[in-house]
Design a protein around this motif. Structure first.
Motif, PDB file in Angstrom:
ATOM      1  N   TRP A   1      -2.888 -12.334   2.677  1.00  0.00           N
ATOM      2  CA  TRP A   1      -3.982 -12.819   3.330  1.00  0.00           C
ATOM      3  C   TRP A   1      -4.838 -13.761   2.529  1.00  0.00           C
ATOM      4  O   TRP A   1      -5.440 -14.428   2.847  1.00  0.00           O
ATOM      5  CB  TRP A   1      -4.889 -11.439   4.043  1.00  0.00           C
ATOM      6  N   ARG A   2      -4.390 -13.575   0.982  1.00  0.00           N
ATOM      7  CA  ARG A   2      -5.377 -14.392   0.006  1.00  0.00           C
ATOM      8  C   ARG A   2      -4.965 -15.801   0.351  1.00  0.00           C
ATOM      9  O   ARG A   2      -5.589 -16.453   0.078  1.00  0.00           O
ATOM     10  CB  ARG A   2      -4.920 -13.935  -1.155  1.00  0.00           C
TER      11      ARG A   2
ATOM     12  N   LEU B   1      -4.279 -16.616  -6.270  1.00  0.00           N
ATOM     13  CA  LEU B   1      -3.758 -15.278  -6.717  1.00  0.00           C
ATOM     14  C   LEU B   1      -3.521 -14.343  -5.799  1.00  0.00           C
ATOM     15  O   LEU B   1      -4.391 -14.144  -4.965  1.00  0.00           O
ATOM     16  CB  LEU B   1      -4.598 -14.660  -7.780  1.00  0.00           C
ATOM     17  N   LEU B   2      -2.535 -13.406  -6.009  1.00  0.00           N
ATOM     18  CA  LEU B   2      -2.354 -12.549  -5.046  1.00  0.00           C
ATOM     19  C   LEU B   2      -2.710 -11.165  -5.808  1.00  0.00           C
ATOM     20  O   LEU B   2      -2.845 -11.160  -6.934  1.00  0.00           O
ATOM     21  CB  LEU B   2      -1.013 -12.334  -4.522  1.00  0.00           C
ATOM     22  N   ASP B   3      -2.521  -9.950  -5.063  1.00  0.00           N
ATOM     23  CA  ASP B   3      -2.683  -8.661  -5.857  1.00  0.00           C
ATOM     24  C   ASP B   3      -2.044  -7.585  -5.449  1.00  0.00           C
ATOM     25  O   ASP B   3      -2.020  -7.409  -4.021  1.00  0.00           O
ATOM     26  CB  ASP B   3      -4.225  -8.259  -5.740  1.00  0.00           C
TER      27      ASP B   3
ATOM     28  N   LEU C   1      -7.672 -16.776   2.879  1.00  0.00           N
ATOM     29  CA  LEU C   1      -9.064 -16.736   2.571  1.00  0.00           C
ATOM     30  C   LEU C   1      -9.187 -17.339   1.102  1.00  0.00           C
ATOM     31  O   LEU C   1     -10.324 -18.077   1.031  1.00  0.00           O
ATOM     32  CB  LEU C   1      -9.390 -15.491   2.418  1.00  0.00           C
ATOM     33  N   GLY C   2      -8.642 -17.375   0.122  1.00  0.00           N
ATOM     34  CA  GLY C   2      -8.531 -17.748  -0.950  1.00  0.00           C
ATOM     35  C   GLY C   2      -7.882 -19.165  -1.307  1.00  0.00           C
ATOM     36  O   GLY C   2      -8.296 -19.885  -2.374  1.00  0.00           O
ATOM     37  N   SER C   3      -7.368 -19.635  -0.348  1.00  0.00           N
ATOM     38  CA  SER C   3      -6.852 -21.086  -0.412  1.00  0.00           C
ATOM     39  C   SER C   3      -7.682 -22.363   0.207  1.00  0.00           C
ATOM     40  O   SER C   3      -8.722 -21.927   0.791  1.00  0.00           O
ATOM     41  CB  SER C   3      -5.604 -21.159   0.465  1.00  0.00           C
TER      42      SER C   3
ATOM     43  N   GLU D   1       1.004  -1.232   0.027  1.00  0.00           N
ATOM     44  CA  GLU D   1       0.089   0.040   0.063  1.00  0.00           C
ATOM     45  C   GLU D   1       0.976   1.054  -0.131  1.00  0.00           C
ATOM     46  O   GLU D   1       0.655   2.228  -0.507  1.00  0.00           O
ATOM     47  CB  GLU D   1      -0.859  -0.095   1.297  1.00  0.00           C
TER      48      GLU D   1
ATOM     49  N   SER E   1      -0.803  -2.476  -9.784  1.00  0.00           N
ATOM     50  CA  SER E   1      -1.891  -3.273  -9.369  1.00  0.00           C
ATOM     51  C   SER E   1      -2.161  -4.283 -10.488  1.00  0.00           C
ATOM     52  O   SER E   1      -2.611  -4.165 -11.628  1.00  0.00           O
ATOM     53  CB  SER E   1      -3.147  -2.536  -9.422  1.00  0.00           C
TER      54      SER E   1
ATOM     55  N   LYS F   1      -2.962  -8.883 -10.811  1.00  0.00           N
ATOM     56  CA  LYS F   1      -3.036 -10.187 -10.134  1.00  0.00           C
ATOM     57  C   LYS F   1      -2.090 -10.904 -10.518  1.00  0.00           C
ATOM     58  O   LYS F   1      -1.843 -11.117 -11.602  1.00  0.00           O
ATOM     59  CB  LYS F   1      -4.635 -10.574 -10.425  1.00  0.00           C
TER      60      LYS F   1
ATOM     61  N   SER G   1       0.495  -6.488  -0.189  1.00  0.00           N
ATOM     62  CA  SER G   1      -0.199  -6.473   1.028  1.00  0.00           C
ATOM     63  C   SER G   1      -1.541  -7.555   0.907  1.00  0.00           C
ATOM     64  O   SER G   1      -2.522  -7.346   1.681  1.00  0.00           O
ATOM     65  CB  SER G   1      -1.117  -5.079   1.361  1.00  0.00           C
ATOM     66  N   SER G   2      -1.422  -8.294   0.063  1.00  0.00           N
ATOM     67  CA  SER G   2      -2.598  -9.391  -0.395  1.00  0.00           C
ATOM     68  C   SER G   2      -2.142 -10.475   0.265  1.00  0.00           C
ATOM     69  O   SER G   2      -2.776 -11.677  -0.242  1.00  0.00           O
ATOM     70  CB  SER G   2      -2.954  -9.113  -1.449  1.00  0.00           C
TER      71      SER G   2
END
Lengths: 240, 691
Positions: free
Chosen positions: B484-485, B438-440, B488-490, B380, B405, B407, B481-482
């Motif tokens: 965390w995916r 994927l991250l972002d 949550l995305g795993s 960020e 930005s 993915k 900063s993503s």
């Protein structure tokens, strides 16, 4: 034709912009389901203005409307469900997806816009939550919880209508991952095109409800931060 | 008769009746008479220690006297029935004739094991006492309590006899060092050691406590008398892990044994909880996921500060209505920082606060000089804000101000690294990483000098996870900063928890908070048996009792061997015994699975010294021998004052010594007497007219 294609592309890009530029920003995702899901369509516009004005939270301005099967659900750690009437049951597969979402770190904020105890929405929601979190059913969130002091120091919960003097929630780990309000918390933000509040409410109560909504968003982003030992003496002295 | 003396007749009749009554009572209860076997000579097991230390501790002549005069005297004694055994680490029955030819050549001394074996040898047979000739130098690791208790319960006294110590000998040795099972980092402890000094009265002796050949402390003793002197060393371990220490005394002229002037030991130093200071620039999902993970880690103590409001933010209420607390810049960056092990800077823009150059220099010193660690996250806010500051020198990447930005999927470059290793199987590990969500968003950067990129963005090739060693400390940088995916995305959110946990472990170099840990001594002597313990815990640090454990040992010659491991307790502990027949470095690798779930792995190495246990400690352990004698109701002697008479060995009479029993009432004459008495009594009564 070419112009139309460009316009279409532009709209598509705008629509996807928020999705691709997310990083760690806060996104207000709202669930679209087979019922009256969009009872407070402009609430986020007002909340987002107030949130960015008063806090350091970086946000994605656009509301993200998603269905359960939408892959964007797992890009949206904060999910809002609103409604005012009963709705069709979620399928077993949909329940599995929401359960996984909660267990993987997602947070759901449910707001009953009807302002009535035992409404159709309330019955449908309770049935759904029982399936998502059978081991940790809905419980009253104590007023000492970090949620009530995540930004503003609040003594009680509020809302457009005080249906309950409490919110309910299901805990996963040390924080509440499902928060359920029956007080139409989003209703206090709704304005018409002329800037007038749509739903009547006492000013003081409206203000308290707004602060509560900001606290819930900060709670989603900081968890139990305000319960850390380092904050306790400061908060205690301020509450005096 | 009736007429003449009716009273006398009555009396006789009463007596007869009483006799008959007693006879009937006896017939009902049938008392027995036991005939015991009478043994005049007690059976005694005579145990002769023929380990090498017997020659050293008692000198050659003394051992010779033991085997040629004292023990043959026992053989000739008519007061006991001796059965002779020789022992070192093995027990062997010998005849009286073989005693004269005994040589002290045994490589180990196992008194406890020998007593255990003797107990089994005489199981069901008579054993009245044990005479134990030894210097008491038990050098096989075993617990004595159970065995001694068993002898005590069986009522078998153990008479212990030690060689007469040669007081005129010259020797300095390090005896017992009381090493605690576990020590804690930055917590002081005392290490008491016993120093045996003979023949150096009037001299000044120096004693050193060393770690990795570095002298930590020294003490000196003015020797006023021969015997044992207590010396205490106070230490405060600064780092966690298995720390090697030694207590050493220089060799003095004329010493009998120079090998016992140094004793090595290992201290298992556990870290206190890892103290993490987390400073975050703004509330974000990255913060909420990372905080939640660290909060749930039982090994972490988290203190976090998050900037909820910047100066440009306007809040239409007074400060008293806000839960905000002041950000204590001076306290944190000048004082408190040094109380932490790990500093996390998550999109933290120092320039928004009164953080000066010295504060940033303190962060640098915290890492490079104090050996602590930094975990820095961007995505960020670009890391370029730290350019031209002391923190820039810590960064493992050269950051730009650009945040793109896009993915992207992580391309893992070092899947085997401890931070990214999610399973032991290479193919499975690669598959897990390939399937990661994927991250972002990336803060564009290039890899810095002497840094390692663990993962980069698949298409744009920018470093995403980069690590570096900076001075004494470690730094890790994540430029998105993503992350965390990954939760949550795993499909498996635990992968995120694991990556964060492993990152903290790598950063703080905390080997002892692994899920799978091997416990062993850092060094052994040749021919020792290493008793290895393995502790296995799951991701929530709960013990796993039915894990599948792979145990592989590599000997100094490079030969690999798989060793079977069994659960020892219900608390996730497993054990294995390894015989160490070669000197050099042994390597142990253990991996554990719960069903098919990889729990973790650990590897250790230890050194086997080519020093015999028998020459390491050559002092007579009187205390141990007295303890055996005392707890089994035996006596303690030296060879000079020992005799069979003084030993007071008596044969035992036990219930099991009953030869036979006589049931005196189970005889025909008894019944005939009874019938006869009945008849006489009946006759007398009839005659006297009582019937």
């Amino acid at each position: 034709m070419k112009k139309l294609f460009l316009i279409f592309n532009f709209i598509f890009l705008i629509f996807n912009f928020s999705y691709t530029q997310q990083g760690g920003k806060f996104v207000f995702a709202q669930l679209k389901y087979s019922g009256n899901w969009d009872t407070r369509p402009t609430a986020w516009d007002r909340i987002s203005e107030f949130l960015t004005m008063s806090t350091s939270v970086k946000i994605i301005r656009e509301r993200r409307v998603i269905t359960i099967s939408d892959e964007k659900l797992f890009w949206s750690p904060f999910l809002v469900i609103t409604g005012d009437s009963d709705f069709g049951k979620f399928s077993d597969d949909e329940i599995k997806i929401i359960t996984k979402y909660v267990q993987c770190g997602g947070m759901i904020f449910i707001d009953d816009s009807s302002g009535k105890k035992g409404s159709g929405f309330d019955k449908s929601i309770r049935a759904m939550v029982n399936k998502i979190s059978p081991e940790n059913p809905l419980e009253r969130i104590p007023t000492t919880d970090a949620m009530l002091k995540s930004f503003y120091l609040l003594q009680n919960v509020s809302g457009r209508i005080i249906t309950n003097r409490y919110f309910e929630g299901c805990k996963v780990g040390e924080r509440y991952s499902i928060i359920y309000s029956q007080n139409d918390l989003l209703g206090v933000w709704e304005k018409d095109n002329l800037g007038n509040y749509i739903y009547p409410c006492d000013d003081k109560q409206r203000w308290e409800a707004k602060k509560m909504m900001i606290n819930i968003i900060l709670y989603a982003l900081t968890g139990t931060y305000k319960s850390d030992t380092i904050h306790l003496p400061f908060i205690k002295s301020k509450l005096k | 008769m009736t007429k003449g003396n009716p009273l006398g007749m009555k009396k006789i009749s009463y007596i007869l009746r009483a006799v008959i009554f007693i006879l009937i009572i006896f017939l009902i209860f049938q008392p027995k008479k036991k005939i015991y076997r009478v043994r005049n000579t007690p059976t005694v097991a005579v145990l002769i220690d023929n380990s090498r230390s017997m020659q050293i501790t008692s000198d050659k002549n003394n051992f010779s006297r033991v085997k040629k005069k004292i023990i043959p005297g026992i053989a000739k004694s008519s007061k006991i029935n001796p059965i002779f055994f020789k022992f070192s680490d093995e027990l062997k029955n010998i005849s009286a004739g073989e005693i004269g030819k005994l040589t002290a050549t045994g490589k180990r001394t196992d008194i406890i094991g020998t007593l255990e074996k003797i107990n089994n040898e005489f199981l069901g047979k008579e054993l009245d006492a044990v005479i134990l000739f030894s210097d008491g130098n038990q050098n096989v690791e075993k617990s004595a309590d159970e065995v001694i208790k068993e002898f005590s319960e069986l009522d078998i006294p153990v008479i212990t006899v030690v060689p007469q110590p040669v007081l005129s000998q010259k020797n300095i040795s390090i005896g017992k060092i009381d090493v605690p099972d576990v020590a804690f980092r930055n917590v002081g402890l005392t290490l008491p050691a016993k120093i045996n000094i003979y023949g150096f009265v009037g001299k000044k002796i120096s004693i050193f406590l060393k770690s990795e050949e570095m002298v930590l402390q020294s003490k000196s003793i003015d020797v006023v008398d021969n015997g044992v002197t207590d010396v205490d060393f106070d230490v405060k371990p600064q780092i966690a892990g298995h720390i090697n220490y030694s207590i050493e005394i220089p060799t003095y002229s004329g010493e009998q044994n120079i090998y016992d002037n140094k004793k090595k030991f290992v201290l298992d130093v556990e870290p206190e909880k890892i103290r993490v200071l987390y400073l975050c620039g703004q509330p974000s999902f990255n913060y909420s996921f990372l905080r939640n993970t660290l909060k749930n880690d039982p090994n972490v103590e988290l203190v976090s500060f998050i900037i909820l409001r910047n100066p440009e933010n306007i809040v239409p209420v007074s400060d008293s209505e806000l839960s905000l607390i002041p950000f204590p810049v001076e306290d944190i960056f000048s004082k408190e920082i040094y109380n932490f092990d790990l500093l996390i800077l998550d999109n933290f823009n120092y320039s928004k606060f009164p953080i000066n150059y010295q504060h940033l220099a303190n962060i640098k010193n915290f890492i490079t000089v104090n050996g602590k660690s930094l975990f820095i996250i961007s995505g960020e806010m670009p890391l370029s804000v730290y350019q031209n500051t002391p923190v820039a020198e810590l960064l493992p990447v050269n950051p730009s101000a650009e945040i793109i930005s896009e993915k992207f999927r992580l391309a893992v470059l070092s899947p085997e690294h401890g931070i990214l290793k999610l399973t032991d199987d290479v193919a499975s590990n690669n598959y897990i990483w390939k399937e990661m969500p994927l991250l972002d968003g990336i803060n564009v950067s290039s890899v810095g000098e002497k840094s390692v990129v663990l993962a980069k963005s698949e298409k744009s090739n920018y470093p995403v996870i980069t690590i570096a060693e900076k001075g004494k400390g470690r730094v890790m940088c994540i430029t998105t900063s993503s992350l965390w995916r990954l939760a949550l995305g795993s499909e498996n959110p635990y992968n995120y928890v694991r990556i964060i946990g492993q990152s903290v472990k790598w950063l703080t170099n905390a080997a002892s908070i692994k899920q799978v840990v091997i416990f062993a001594k850092k060094s052994y002597n040749i021919n020792d048996t290493a008793t290895l313990k393995i502790r296995i815990k799951d991701e929530y640090f709960k013990p796993v009792n039915n894990a599948s454990v792979n145990f592989e040992m590599t000997s100094p010659d490079g030969k690999k061997e798989r060793i079977e491991v069994f659960p020892e307790t219900e608390s996730g502990e497993y054990g294995a015994n390894v015989e160490l027949h070669s000197s050099g470095e042994y390597k142990i690798y253990v991996s554990a699975y719960d069903k098919k779930r990889f729990l973790g792995s650990d590897k250790i190495s230890f050194t086997v010294f080519n020093i015999s246990r028998e020459s390491e400690d050559t002092n007579i352990n009187e205390q141990f021998m007295k303890e055996i004698a005392g707890k089994t109701a035996g006596n303690f002697f030296t060879t000079d004052n020992f005799s069979i008479e003084k030993s007071d060995i008596k044969p035992k009479t036990k219930k099991s010594d009953v030869l036979y029993e006589i049931n005196i009432w189970d005889k025909t004459p008894i019944y005939l007497i009874l019938i006869f008495l009945f008849a006489v009594e009946w006759f007398l009564r009839r005659k006297s007219g009582l019937l």
